[in-house]
Enzyme design. Structure first.
Site, PDB file in Angstrom:
ATOM      1  N   SER A 153       0.838  -1.203   0.000  1.00 20.17           N
ATOM      2  CA  SER A 153       0.000   0.000   0.000  1.00 20.17           C
ATOM      3  C   SER A 153       0.876   1.257   0.000  1.00 20.17           C
ATOM      4  O   SER A 153       1.686   1.441  -0.910  1.00 20.17           O
ATOM      5  CB  SER A 153      -0.936  -0.062   1.214  1.00 20.17           C
ATOM      6  OG  SER A 153      -1.908   0.942   1.162  1.00 20.17           O
ATOM      7  N   HIS A 156      -5.254  -5.093  -1.501  1.00 20.05           N
ATOM      8  CA  HIS A 156      -6.040  -4.770  -0.313  1.00 20.05           C
ATOM      9  C   HIS A 156      -7.264  -5.656  -0.095  1.00 20.05           C
ATOM     10  O   HIS A 156      -8.047  -5.407   0.814  1.00 20.05           O
ATOM     11  CB  HIS A 156      -6.535  -3.317  -0.398  1.00 20.05           C
ATOM     12  CG  HIS A 156      -5.477  -2.291  -0.134  1.00 20.05           C
ATOM     13  ND1 HIS A 156      -4.610  -1.875  -1.112  1.00 20.05           N
ATOM     14  CD2 HIS A 156      -5.132  -1.608   0.989  1.00 20.05           C
ATOM     15  CE1 HIS A 156      -3.793  -0.950  -0.600  1.00 20.05           C
ATOM     16  NE2 HIS A 156      -4.088  -0.778   0.659  1.00 20.05           N
ATOM     17  N   GLU A 163      -2.444  -2.319  -8.130  1.00 16.23           N
ATOM     18  CA  GLU A 163      -3.618  -2.564  -7.289  1.00 16.23           C
ATOM     19  C   GLU A 163      -3.946  -1.257  -6.589  1.00 16.23           C
ATOM     20  O   GLU A 163      -3.122  -0.327  -6.568  1.00 16.23           O
ATOM     21  CB  GLU A 163      -3.345  -3.681  -6.280  1.00 16.23           C
ATOM     22  CG  GLU A 163      -2.340  -3.337  -5.187  1.00 16.23           C
ATOM     23  CD  GLU A 163      -2.951  -2.698  -3.939  1.00 16.23           C
ATOM     24  OE1 GLU A 163      -4.102  -3.015  -3.584  1.00 16.23           O
ATOM     25  OE2 GLU A 163      -2.272  -1.854  -3.324  1.00 16.23           O
TER      26      GLU A 163
END
Lengths: 338, 338
Positions: B146, B311, B246
């Site tokens: 992330s 995620h 992503e």
């Protein structure tokens, strides 16, 4: 159209190239033809009609872009599910409407009906040779805000002209103001920017860092400025300029991330001052201001916050590229004269 | 710590400079010391403790960064309102924890406790000379995902090493998996990535564009990659590489805007293939996939979507910088061997 009267004379000796002082755009007169186009998101037909009525109320002759009522999804497909319409036509069609309007000698201003999303996609579809050829010594007006920031940056940098940042004809505050919105002020500001040649005073509410600064106005919607970084469409450096920033629905951590990127890119180096508009629906307003303060005050230049420009209930119109004065003692930004 | 056993030998002749093949990181052995740090957002103490227990369950000796429990607001102020804590300490303190861990010869892996926000701010505070000096022929592991994408890009580009992208120790799926999350799979993937030296197979669900591609794996969280564009920390070109992407809580129009920026920046030019992980809470999943398809299929290279990485409720671990194979016939990405 006539090639213009005395009030439209070129305001400086600029040749329009990047780096020289931008040429101020023309001022409209009653009866002038304006083109309403949709370079970004799809326009609600009722809002479009209401916005055109408002423009006619200003004495303007309103022409509509061929594709202003189109709607497609991000895949440029017309046959899609409800709720997937994000663009007012394909990139090529939206670019064609913009180019046609800009190159039509009978059109004196190109007014964007609304923002939304899609202007950065358009940048790869514009014929800058044609647009430059159609940009005479008295440039016409490009007016819009929010997503249209991408066009402000491109038109300012590539055509060397000032552009008009303010509420759009099919936006709520112009076409159908809500009770909490100051529609009359927004319309008066729009009229003054389009027709007037005087100075516009934009008051701020909060002095982040005191001082006085002068320079051409630049900037726009923060998320659009950062979306151009690293691309051939990146904004020219803000050195020596007064930077206007505003945004909507960006949480404080996103504001911080975008300001960090702007700072790391070097774009803000040497900026003369910072004028902060509304940060509407950007989480806790105090936290948003704290973030803006923490990232921008260290630049060491005057910073004034709370200008009624952007996405909030008060939306004055600014002339990007035009000379401006930021004075935190008087708590205002002066600009608008091209 | 020991300078390593036979299974940790350098995997190629790279000197670690940008452009050469990244050196694969070491593989852990039971009893190895790992440092848990928080380079981005503040960590919930219970989650931190639970995550450390999980790591101890893998046989690891867990050391905590000095500032891992700190929390400050984006103004780096400790005395703030509830809900304003966005960072696990000041930029300088978070950078110090990362540098201390990386430069501690007894530490074999630096594991980020969580993401959140703040890693891009850290990049200006890191001493790359010190970090490079501490990066021997058997580089230690940097693990996170992330927001940590910013560190993956920087460590990969500046230190010439592979890094580990996967679920973090204090993240929900590792520390306290919800019923809908496959915590066992996430932990098995993490264990395999940290300890194993074999190939990891990551299955995809949807072939966007068929084909077979090979190249080092690059990429990460889309919004972080775009937040680096135009800065000195921008990711090196993806030419010849397989790009993993992503994201989370980014509406389809935001995905489109970010992909447009990546494309306009030239970063994706010459990419060998695209591996798409989860786009969790990114609006209508079909619309998100339509956007990804519309922007990426025209690259003309293999694109596989639906990889259980990112995620979502399934989170495998990928080794960025390591050789990878994307095969849409077999519907998988193979990688993980550094």
């Amino acid at each position: 159209m006539s090639s213009g009267g005395a009030h439209e004379t070129e305001r400086d000796g600029s040749d329009g190239r990047t780096g020289s002082r931008p040429r101020g755009h023309v001022r409209l007169r009653p009866g002038d033809r304006v083109a309403v186009i949709a370079p970004s998101g799809p326009v609600d037909p009722d809002r479009l009609a209401a916005g055109c009525e408002v423009l006619r109320g200003l004495g303007l002759d309103v022409a509509l872009g061929k594709h202003v009522r189109d709607r497609v999804n991000l895949n440029e497909d017309r046959a899609v599910r409800d709720g997937w319409y994000r663009l007012a036509g394909t990139d090529a069609d939206r670019a064609a409407d913009l180019t046609d309007a800009w190159c039509d000698p009978s059109v004196r201003a190109v007014l964007c009906a609304r923002g939304g999303y899609g202007a950065t996609r358009l940048l790869d579809h514009l014929d800058w040779t044609a647009l430059a050829a159609a940009t005479g010594p008295e440039p016409k007006i490009l007016h819009g805000s929010s997503d249209i920031t991408a066009l402000h940056v491109a038109f300012g940098a590539r055509l060397g002209i000032t552009t008009s940042f303010g509420p759009m004809s099919a936006s709520q505050i112009v076409a159908a103001p809500a009770p909490h919105e100051d529609g009359a002020e927004a319309l008066a500001g729009l009229r003054a920017a389009l027709f007037g040649s005087g100075t516009i005073e934009v008051p701020g509410t909060s002095v982040v860092r005191a001082g006085h600064a002068e320079g051409p106005l630049t900037g726009g919607t923060l998320s659009l400025l950062t979306a151009l970084l690293g691309t051939p469409h990146a904004p020219p450096p803000a050195a020596g300029k007064i930077v206007f920033l505003e945004d909507v629905t960006e949480e404080p951590y996103r504001l911080d991330r975008m300001l960090t990127q702007l700072l790391q890119s070097g774009w803000l180096e040497g900026a003369a001052g910072i004028a902060l508009g509304s940060f509407h629906d950007c989480g806790d307003p105090d936290e948003a201001l704290a973030v803006l303060t923490a990232r921008l005050a260290p630049l060491g230049v005057p910073v004034l916050a709370g200008l009624p420009a952007g996405h909030g209930p008060r939306q004055l119109t600014l002339e990007l590229g035009a000379p401006a004065v930021l004075d935190t003692g008087a708590r205002h930004l002066l600009g608008g004269t091209g």
